[in-house]
Scaffold this motif. Sequence first.
Motif, PDB file in Angstrom:
ATOM      1  N   ASP A  24      -1.785  -0.959 -10.549  1.00  0.00           N
ATOM      2  CA  ASP A  24      -0.860  -0.330  -9.593  1.00  0.00           C
ATOM      3  C   ASP A  24      -1.543   0.727  -8.720  1.00  0.00           C
ATOM      4  O   ASP A  24      -1.094   1.859  -8.614  1.00  0.00           O
ATOM      5  CB  ASP A  24       0.343   0.294 -10.320  1.00  0.00           C
ATOM      6  CG  ASP A  24       1.147  -0.747 -11.077  1.00  0.00           C
ATOM      7  OD1 ASP A  24       1.127  -1.923 -10.674  1.00  0.00           O
ATOM      8  OD2 ASP A  24       1.798  -0.383 -12.076  1.00  0.00           O
ATOM      9  N   CYS A  25      -2.644   0.344  -8.073  1.00  0.00           N
ATOM     10  CA  CYS A  25      -3.411   1.315  -7.287  1.00  0.00           C
ATOM     11  C   CYS A  25      -3.135   1.240  -5.787  1.00  0.00           C
ATOM     12  O   CYS A  25      -3.891   1.800  -4.989  1.00  0.00           O
ATOM     13  CB  CYS A  25      -4.903   1.182  -7.569  1.00  0.00           C
ATOM     14  SG  CYS A  25      -5.646  -0.370  -7.037  1.00  0.00           S
ATOM     15  N   GLU A  39      -8.583   4.650  -8.809  1.00  0.00           N
ATOM     16  CA  GLU A  39      -7.757   3.881  -9.734  1.00  0.00           C
ATOM     17  C   GLU A  39      -8.131   2.399  -9.772  1.00  0.00           C
ATOM     18  O   GLU A  39      -7.878   1.722 -10.761  1.00  0.00           O
ATOM     19  CB  GLU A  39      -6.283   4.004  -9.348  1.00  0.00           C
ATOM     20  CG  GLU A  39      -5.747   5.412  -9.453  1.00  0.00           C
ATOM     21  CD  GLU A  39      -4.349   5.574  -8.889  1.00  0.00           C
ATOM     22  OE1 GLU A  39      -3.809   6.671  -8.999  1.00  0.00           O
ATOM     23  OE2 GLU A  39      -3.788   4.601  -8.332  1.00  0.00           O
ATOM     24  N   CYS A  40      -8.719   1.903  -8.702  1.00  0.00           N
ATOM     25  CA  CYS A  40      -9.094   0.485  -8.607  1.00  0.00           C
ATOM     26  C   CYS A  40     -10.140   0.162  -9.669  1.00  0.00           C
ATOM     27  O   CYS A  40     -11.118   0.890  -9.837  1.00  0.00           O
ATOM     28  CB  CYS A  40      -9.647   0.205  -7.204  1.00  0.00           C
ATOM     29  SG  CYS A  40     -10.222  -1.486  -6.953  1.00  0.00           S
ATOM     30  N   TRP A  77       0.434   9.222   0.083  1.00  0.00           N
ATOM     31  CA  TRP A  77       1.473   8.214   0.271  1.00  0.00           C
ATOM     32  C   TRP A  77       2.028   7.788  -1.087  1.00  0.00           C
ATOM     33  O   TRP A  77       1.333   7.873  -2.104  1.00  0.00           O
ATOM     34  CB  TRP A  77       0.909   7.001   1.002  1.00  0.00           C
ATOM     35  CG  TRP A  77       0.641   7.214   2.473  1.00  0.00           C
ATOM     36  CD1 TRP A  77       1.018   8.274   3.242  1.00  0.00           C
ATOM     37  CD2 TRP A  77      -0.070   6.326   3.331  1.00  0.00           C
ATOM     38  NE1 TRP A  77       0.580   8.090   4.541  1.00  0.00           N
ATOM     39  CE2 TRP A  77      -0.070   6.905   4.632  1.00  0.00           C
ATOM     40  CE3 TRP A  77      -0.684   5.101   3.160  1.00  0.00           C
ATOM     41  CZ2 TRP A  77      -0.690   6.302   5.725  1.00  0.00           C
ATOM     42  CZ3 TRP A  77      -1.303   4.489   4.243  1.00  0.00           C
ATOM     43  CH2 TRP A  77      -1.292   5.082   5.510  1.00  0.00           C
ATOM     44  N   PRO A  78       3.280   7.283  -1.124  1.00  0.00           N
ATOM     45  CA  PRO A  78       3.874   6.876  -2.408  1.00  0.00           C
ATOM     46  C   PRO A  78       3.299   5.566  -2.939  1.00  0.00           C
ATOM     47  O   PRO A  78       2.895   4.687  -2.169  1.00  0.00           O
ATOM     48  CB  PRO A  78       5.360   6.729  -2.075  1.00  0.00           C
ATOM     49  CG  PRO A  78       5.401   6.431  -0.615  1.00  0.00           C
ATOM     50  CD  PRO A  78       4.228   7.162  -0.011  1.00  0.00           C
ATOM     51  N   ASN A  79       3.295   5.467  -4.254  1.00  0.00           N
ATOM     52  CA  ASN A  79       2.821   4.272  -4.941  1.00  0.00           C
ATOM     53  C   ASN A  79       3.781   3.108  -4.693  1.00  0.00           C
ATOM     54  O   ASN A  79       4.993   3.298  -4.628  1.00  0.00           O
ATOM     55  CB  ASN A  79       2.725   4.585  -6.435  1.00  0.00           C
ATOM     56  CG  ASN A  79       2.031   3.515  -7.234  1.00  0.00           C
ATOM     57  OD1 ASN A  79       2.592   3.004  -8.183  1.00  0.00           O
ATOM     58  ND2 ASN A  79       0.807   3.179  -6.892  1.00  0.00           N
ATOM     59  N   ILE A  80       3.226   1.913  -4.559  1.00  0.00           N
ATOM     60  CA  ILE A  80       4.029   0.701  -4.420  1.00  0.00           C
ATOM     61  C   ILE A  80       3.516  -0.313  -5.432  1.00  0.00           C
ATOM     62  O   ILE A  80       2.319  -0.567  -5.515  1.00  0.00           O
ATOM     63  CB  ILE A  80       4.012   0.143  -2.972  1.00  0.00           C
ATOM     64  CG1 ILE A  80       4.847  -1.130  -2.871  1.00  0.00           C
ATOM     65  CG2 ILE A  80       2.598  -0.045  -2.457  1.00  0.00           C
ATOM     66  CD1 ILE A  80       5.065  -1.639  -1.451  1.00  0.00           C
TER      67      ILE A  80
END
Length: 112
Positions: A24-25, A39-40, A77-80
């Motif tokens: 979820d990165c 995070e990747c 920015w928000p996580n998607i």
Amino acid sequence: MTYVVTEDCIKCKYTDCVEVCPVDCFYEGENMLVINPSECIDCGVCEPECPAEAILPDTEDGLEKWLELNTQYSAVWPNITSQKAPPEDADAHKGEKGKFEKYFSTEPGEGD
């Protein structure tokens, strides 16, 4: 190595990639997505899922600007994590050149 989202995502913002990301990165801007390079996990499953071919490994030449942009905006920015419908005009912008100068927005998207 990490993967980065490039100019080809701008105004297309297909979210097929977020569905397959195991960590979820992805983060959502108003008109594009970015990857948090910290995070990747470099698994690469997102790259072939992108209809706009906007995801590339940062080891390719000339992607320093995109690595910096992905790093900067994934912090604000928000996580998607779930796929959404692309913008109605996404296909019209697929493959368009010069999208960063014409359309890039620093505004956040909605996220999940």
